[in-house]
Write an enzyme that holds these catalytic residues in place. Structure first.
Site, PDB file in Angstrom:
ATOM      1  N   HIS A  90      -3.569   0.660   8.054  1.00  0.00           N
ATOM      2  CA  HIS A  90      -2.236   1.276   8.005  1.00  0.00           C
ATOM      3  C   HIS A  90      -2.244   2.505   7.087  1.00  0.00           C
ATOM      4  CE1 HIS A  90       2.353   0.774   7.608  1.00  0.00           C
ATOM      5  NE2 HIS A  90       2.060   1.678   6.678  1.00  0.00           N
ATOM      6  N   GLU A  91      -2.814   2.350   5.900  1.00  0.00           N
ATOM      7  CA  GLU A  91      -2.807   3.477   4.947  1.00  0.00           C
ATOM      8  C   GLU A  91      -3.713   4.612   5.431  1.00  0.00           C
ATOM      9  OE1 GLU A  91      -0.495   3.460   2.891  1.00  0.00           O
ATOM     10  OE2 GLU A  91      -0.044   1.338   3.102  1.00  0.00           O
ATOM     11  N   HIS A 149      -1.937   6.892   7.744  1.00  0.00           N
ATOM     12  CA  HIS A 149      -1.029   7.853   7.102  1.00  0.00           C
ATOM     13  C   HIS A 149      -1.722   9.185   6.834  1.00  0.00           C
ATOM     14  CE1 HIS A 149       2.802   5.936   6.318  1.00  0.00           C
ATOM     15  NE2 HIS A 149       2.229   4.856   5.817  1.00  0.00           N
ATOM     16  N   GLN A 151       3.010   9.904   1.551  1.00  0.00           N
ATOM     17  CA  GLN A 151       4.303   9.232   1.402  1.00  0.00           C
ATOM     18  C   GLN A 151       5.039   9.657   0.136  1.00  0.00           C
ATOM     19  OE1 GLN A 151       2.552   5.115   2.227  1.00  0.00           O
ATOM     20  NE2 GLN A 151       4.609   4.956   3.055  1.00  0.00           N
ATOM     21  N   CYS A 188       6.706  -0.507   6.403  1.00  0.00           N
ATOM     22  CA  CYS A 188       6.217   0.694   5.730  1.00  0.00           C
ATOM     23  C   CYS A 188       7.299   1.208   4.794  1.00  0.00           C
ATOM     24  CB  CYS A 188       5.884   1.760   6.781  1.00  0.00           C
ATOM     25  SG  CYS A 188       5.306   3.315   6.087  1.00  0.00           S
ATOM     26  N   LEU A 189       6.905   1.611   3.604  1.00  0.00           N
ATOM     27  CA  LEU A 189       7.879   2.139   2.645  1.00  0.00           C
ATOM     28  C   LEU A 189       8.605   3.353   3.193  1.00  0.00           C
ATOM     29  CD1 LEU A 189       5.853   1.912  -0.702  1.00  0.00           C
ATOM     30  CD2 LEU A 189       7.544   0.308   0.194  1.00  0.00           C
ATOM     31  N   GLY A 233       0.828  -1.195   0.000  1.00  0.00           N
ATOM     32  CA  GLY A 233       0.000   0.000   0.000  1.00  0.00           C
ATOM     33  C   GLY A 233       0.863   1.247   0.000  1.00  0.00           C
TER      34      GLY A 233
HETATM   35 ZN    ZN Z   1       3.144   3.052   5.617  1.00  0.00          ZN
END
Ligand code: ZN
Length: 154
Positions: free
Chosen positions: A130-131, A134, A51, A88-89, A46
């Site tokens: 999670h997304e 953000h 991000q 997480c990226l 995701g």
């Molecule tokens: Zn993340």
């Protein structure tokens, strides 16, 4: 489409509340295309707009080759708790154990401006939760109980 730079943990952009998308135009759709390409480049499940430095309330999740785009998402329902490792990226090289809803149902808009609903359990519930976090400036490391180095891949 174009790759975008991933904003990394420590940058205050990731700590701000993203704003509602009010004009779902070609520019927004281009950002979504770039987000998808960037997410795939880094093998993410995701990616949320903050991000890539875009303070808009939208994210993408891709599981089992199904791409789910949610713009201005809302959580309609959650049930239960699951405890899984996630990463997480924006926090490369780390994983941590996080409590998430076992089931989640969300609604939002797709890129055509139509209302869409996504619901699920397991990884899908983790990823949606999670997304969504953000968009409110929340990172999983805020919730993780044993943040640690991820084992090297490849
Ligand atoms: Zn993340």
């Amino acid at each position: 489409m174009a790759l975008r730079n991933i904003v990394l943990e420590g940058d205050e952009i990731l700590r701000k509340r993203a704003r509602e998308v009010t004009d779902l135009n070609a520019h927004v759709r281009m950002i979504l295309d770039d987000m998808l390409e960037t997410m795939r480049e880094y093998d993410g499940v995701g990616i949320a707009a903050p991000q890539v430095g875009i303070m808009k309330r939208m994210f993408i999740v891709e599981i089992d080759e199904q791409v789910m785009e949610l713009i201005n998402p809302e959580i309609l329902k959650t049930e239960g708790i699951q405890t899984e490792d996630e990463g997480c990226l924006s926090v490369p090289g780390k994983i941590g154990t996080v409590e998430r809803p076992a089931y989640i149902k969300m609604k939002g808009l797709n890129r055509e401006g139509q209302e869409v609903f996504y619901e699920g359990t397991g990884l899908l519930a983790v990823a949606l939760s999670h997304e969504y976090d953000h968009l409110n400036g929340v990172l999983y490391i805020d919730k993780a109980t044993n943040l640690r180095e991820a084992e090297a891949r490849d």
